[in-house]
Enzyme design. Structure first.
Site, PDB file in Angstrom:
ATOM      1  N   ASN A  53      74.193  66.798  18.463  1.00  0.00           N
ATOM      2  CA  ASN A  53      74.710  67.329  19.731  1.00  0.00           C
ATOM      3  C   ASN A  53      76.019  68.080  19.517  1.00  0.00           C
ATOM      4  OD1 ASN A  53      72.600  66.259  21.173  1.00  0.00           O
ATOM      5  ND2 ASN A  53      73.778  64.629  22.134  1.00  0.00           N
ATOM      6  N   ARG A 383      59.283  75.249  26.189  1.00  0.00           N
ATOM      7  CA  ARG A 383      59.209  74.595  24.887  1.00  0.00           C
ATOM      8  C   ARG A 383      57.883  73.853  24.852  1.00  0.00           C
ATOM      9  NH1 ARG A 383      64.568  74.977  23.195  1.00  0.00           N
ATOM     10  NH2 ARG A 383      66.134  74.652  24.815  1.00  0.00           N
ATOM     11  N   ARG A 413      66.541  78.414  23.801  1.00  0.00           N
ATOM     12  CA  ARG A 413      67.478  78.310  22.686  1.00  0.00           C
ATOM     13  C   ARG A 413      66.968  77.406  21.571  1.00  0.00           C
ATOM     14  NH1 ARG A 413      72.119  76.603  25.202  1.00  0.00           N
ATOM     15  NH2 ARG A 413      72.749  78.744  25.630  1.00  0.00           N
ATOM     16  N   HIS A 443      62.589  79.173  33.353  1.00  0.00           N
ATOM     17  CA  HIS A 443      62.741  77.751  33.037  1.00  0.00           C
ATOM     18  C   HIS A 443      61.835  76.889  33.905  1.00  0.00           C
ATOM     19  CE1 HIS A 443      65.187  73.910  32.673  1.00  0.00           C
ATOM     20  NE2 HIS A 443      65.057  74.285  31.410  1.00  0.00           N
ATOM     21  N   ARG A 572      73.451  62.845  34.012  1.00  0.00           N
ATOM     22  CA  ARG A 572      73.430  62.391  32.622  1.00  0.00           C
ATOM     23  C   ARG A 572      74.585  62.948  31.806  1.00  0.00           C
ATOM     24  NH1 ARG A 572      69.147  65.277  29.520  1.00  0.00           N
ATOM     25  NH2 ARG A 572      70.869  66.594  28.816  1.00  0.00           N
TER      26      ARG A 572
END
Length: 692
Positions: A53, A383, A413, A443, A572
């Protein structure tokens, strides 16, 4: 904060910096690694996640800030912090995070793993037999693929690939040509494993691993025969990974993106990691060649990429050190009904991943690909993962003569190359591939199937908060809705027309969509709660998402709090809103859940004077999602399913007292503890309730 300032809802002090808030999430991930209640190998994985991350944070967020500074763009965000100050604050917090990561790795995790027979051997602990075996491994498997480079006027500093392992080597003596050796670089090809498992005949533990870097250090002299190796030092450079394509200027976005990808691995450096024992002169030389400053250098008390240890997770057969295995529940309608179209036509179907199987979605597409009554299939893919059976079914549908249209988002990305390959494969099979809309990432997660039934056409839709990705569907929490509702089907049809064709803004009956109606719709629904509160009616908002930073949404939430609306946000990651400020946000509570699964679902609930509305969405409450992307937000209209979504994703998570963190007004997070109350983990409760 005085009342006058508090009432100015645009005051910068009311907003947290989005980058710093995003960075803080990794401290919560690392806390999972440090938690002794978590199985040991899962603690190792959490450490690795916090490291990867951080890599992405530098590749993207820090890279963007650096570009702003380089271009003298000092425009601040809502928090009024200029990019240069944000970078300085990031440096301070990142140093703290990196130190915590290596302290945990060195002092806690390695000893605990070794106590369980999982060893990461350092050179000073190798036995004679181990060294002999590793030397043979080096000569046979490593040495043939290495190409060391001596630095001199004929061999300038080479291009170093993004996030690759490299060693700077200090030499003494002369080579065969009489050249005086001073410095050389050794680049470790990505074909070499970063961790080597020693065979049983030499291993000192059931699982005995050695870092590639350690082997290179130990046998470096064999790369430079006749010279003396005075020292070798690991380093790793992180580069800007943001791809910039002027979509309005290029003729073919796929070709332009392919060209950009060729240079990504060698883009502008943003961070340099070096071994903690690296001499200043070597570090200075590296900084000079990468055009970095001391503020961009991080010294590592161990391997420069700890996250590589994650590669051994699958090699270790120790179920007792991992989370208990579970089997996602297969919905009875999938098993009993056989024909999913009959089941969906009878009633909407809700899927809650990973607790319920993603196989139902794959089965729906499979049945559609073979059903002679299905005329068309349309789907968005952001994805999808490698070797996806879903893609195989879409290709089969095209071969069966059905009209198949797939919107592939090339700019997802770090999945750009995979999506280019996917688009080519689909096109070769006769699928119509669309790359979305210039200037807006697609998206949205949508699937639409058109079927002829009794002489008329019926639409079946699947809408989701998550990607059509079989692997992440077992790791991320998401909701999916299968429905034959005519209005939702019509809305999905119009959205696909908008994506593949050219036309005016469309008006939808049920769905909200970015960049047109979602932001406005959210604002109106929050304003409605304000009106209810001002009228003395019950008013409450509960929303779950990954991130919140859109300043107009934050401002209207502050106004809602001032009006008395009770607001619970389950965010989150990054949250720019400051809860608990007297006179501004004392009615807002923000919590973050970090557990076994990555929280990914977006759910919005509005009390609406006891006529509640609940929506699921692909969009976070971020500027990019609400204003610069194509997103969908869909209502859950079936009362039983609406109750399920509320209970499972909102009430359940608000009751969590084992994996929840509360955001404080100063931007820090405080872990919520059960105290005398019974412990409740939202994710564990869902595993017991839904999984098999």
């Amino acid at each position: 904060m005085n009342r006058e300032v508090a009432m100015n809802l645009k005051d910068p002090s009311l907003y947290l910096n989005r980058e710093l808030a995003q960075l803080e999430f990794n401290f919560r991930v690392l806390a999972q690694a440090e938690d002794p209640r978590v199985p040991l190998l899962e603690r190792m994985r959490y450490l690795c996640i916090s490291c990867t991350n951080l890599d992405e944070f530098f590749e993207v967020r820090v890279a963007v800030l650096r570009e702003q500074v380089n271009m003298s763009d000092s425009r601040p965000g809502p928090d009024a912090m200029p990019p240069s100050e944000v970078l300085a604050r990031i440096r301070e917090r990142a140093l703290t995070l990196v130190k915590a990561q290596y302290d945990f790795w060195n002092a806690t995790l390695q000893p605990a793993l070794e106590a369980e027979g999982i060893r990461f051997s350092k050179r000073d602990r190798w036995t004679v037999k181990q060294r002999r075996w590793l030397q043979g491994y080096f000569r046979n498997e490593i040495l043939p693929v290495l190409s060391p480079l001596g630095l001199d006027p004929a061999h300038p500093f080479p291009r170093i690939l993004n996030k690759s392992l490299n060693l700077a080597v200090v030499l003494k003596g002369r080579d065969a040509f009489g050249r005086e050796g001073h410095m050389a670089l050794v680049r470790a090809p990505r074909s070499l494993p970063r961790l080597i498992r020693m065979p049983a005949e030499v291993a000192q533990a059931p699982y005995d691993f050695v870092f590639l870097a350690g082997v290179l250090h130990e046998f470096m002299d064999e790369l430079f025969p006749g010279m003396q190796v005075k020292g070798s030092y690991q380093f790793r450079v992180t580069r800007n990974s943001e791809l910039v394509v002027d979509e309005e200027e290029v003729q073919n976005i796929a070709l332009a993106l392919r060209d950009e990808l060729k240079g990504r691995g060698f883009a502008r450096p943003v961070r340099l990691e070096v071994a903690d024992n690296c001499p200043k002169a070597i570090a200075d030389m590296l900084m000079q060649n990468f055009e970095l400053t001391e503020s961009e250098v991080f010294r590592c008390e161990g391997p420069v990429n700890v996250s590589r240890v994650n590669a051994v997770y699958e090699q270790i057969d120790r179920p007792d050190l991992k989370f208990p295995a579970f089997v996602p529940r297969v919905l009875p309608v999938v098993v009993e009904e056989g024909n999913l179209f009959d089941a969906i036509r009878e009633r909407d179907i809700l899927l809650h991943h990973p607790f319920e199987s993603f196989g139902a979605v794959i089965e729906l597409v499979r049945q559609a690909s073979l059903d002679p009554d299905v005329l068309a299939i349309k789907q968005t893919l952001y994805r999808v993962g490698n070797n996806s059976p879903l893609v195989d079914h879409l290709i089969e549908a095209a071969r069966q003569g059905k009209d198949v249209t797939v919107v592939v988002e090339l700019r997802a990305r770090f999945d750009e190359e995979a999506n280019l390959r996917l688009a080519n494969r689909l096109q070769e099979a006769g699928v119509q591939v669309v790359y979305g809309v210039v200037g807006y990432k697609t998206h949205a997660k949508m699937l639409l199937i058109v079927r002829r039934e009794h002489g008329t056409l019926r639409r079946y839709a699947h809408l989701s908060t998550g990607n059509y990705h079989q692997i992440t569907s077992r790791l991320y929490t998401d909701f999916g809705l299968m429905t034959a509702h005519p209005d939702i089907g019509e809305d999905a049809h119009l959205l696909f027309l908008q994506l593949s064709g050219l036309g005016p803004v469309i008006k939808l009956k049920c769905l909200l969509h970015s960049p047109f109606t979602l932001h406005k719709g959210l604002m109106e629904k929050i304003e409605r709660e304000i009106s209810h509160a001002q009228a003395g009616k019950r008013a409450r908002i509960i929303a779950k998402m990954n991130a919140l930073n859109e300043e107009h949404v934050v401002e209207v939430l502050y106004r809602a709090s001032q009006a008395g609306v009770q607001i619970d946000l389950i965010v989150r990651g990054s949250c720019a809103l400051r809860p608990g400020i007297p006179g501004v946000s004392e009615n807002i509570r923000v919590r973050s859940i970090v557990g076994r699964f990555l929280e990914h679902s977006r759910v919005y609930w509005f009390q609406n004077d006891d006529s509640p509305e609940i929506y699921c969405s692909s969009a976070d409450w971020m500027e990019r999602n609400l204003l610069r992307r194509i997103e969908t937000c869909f209502p859950i209209r079936d009362p039983q399913l609406a109750r399920r979504v509320y209970d499972e994703s909102l009430a359940n998570y608000l009751a969590d007292n084992t994996q929840a963190w509360q955001l404080e007004p100063d931007g820090s997070y405080r872990r919520i503890v059960a105290g005398d109350a019974p412990e409740h983990s939202a994710q564990q409760a869902l595993l017991r309730q839904l999984a098999q």
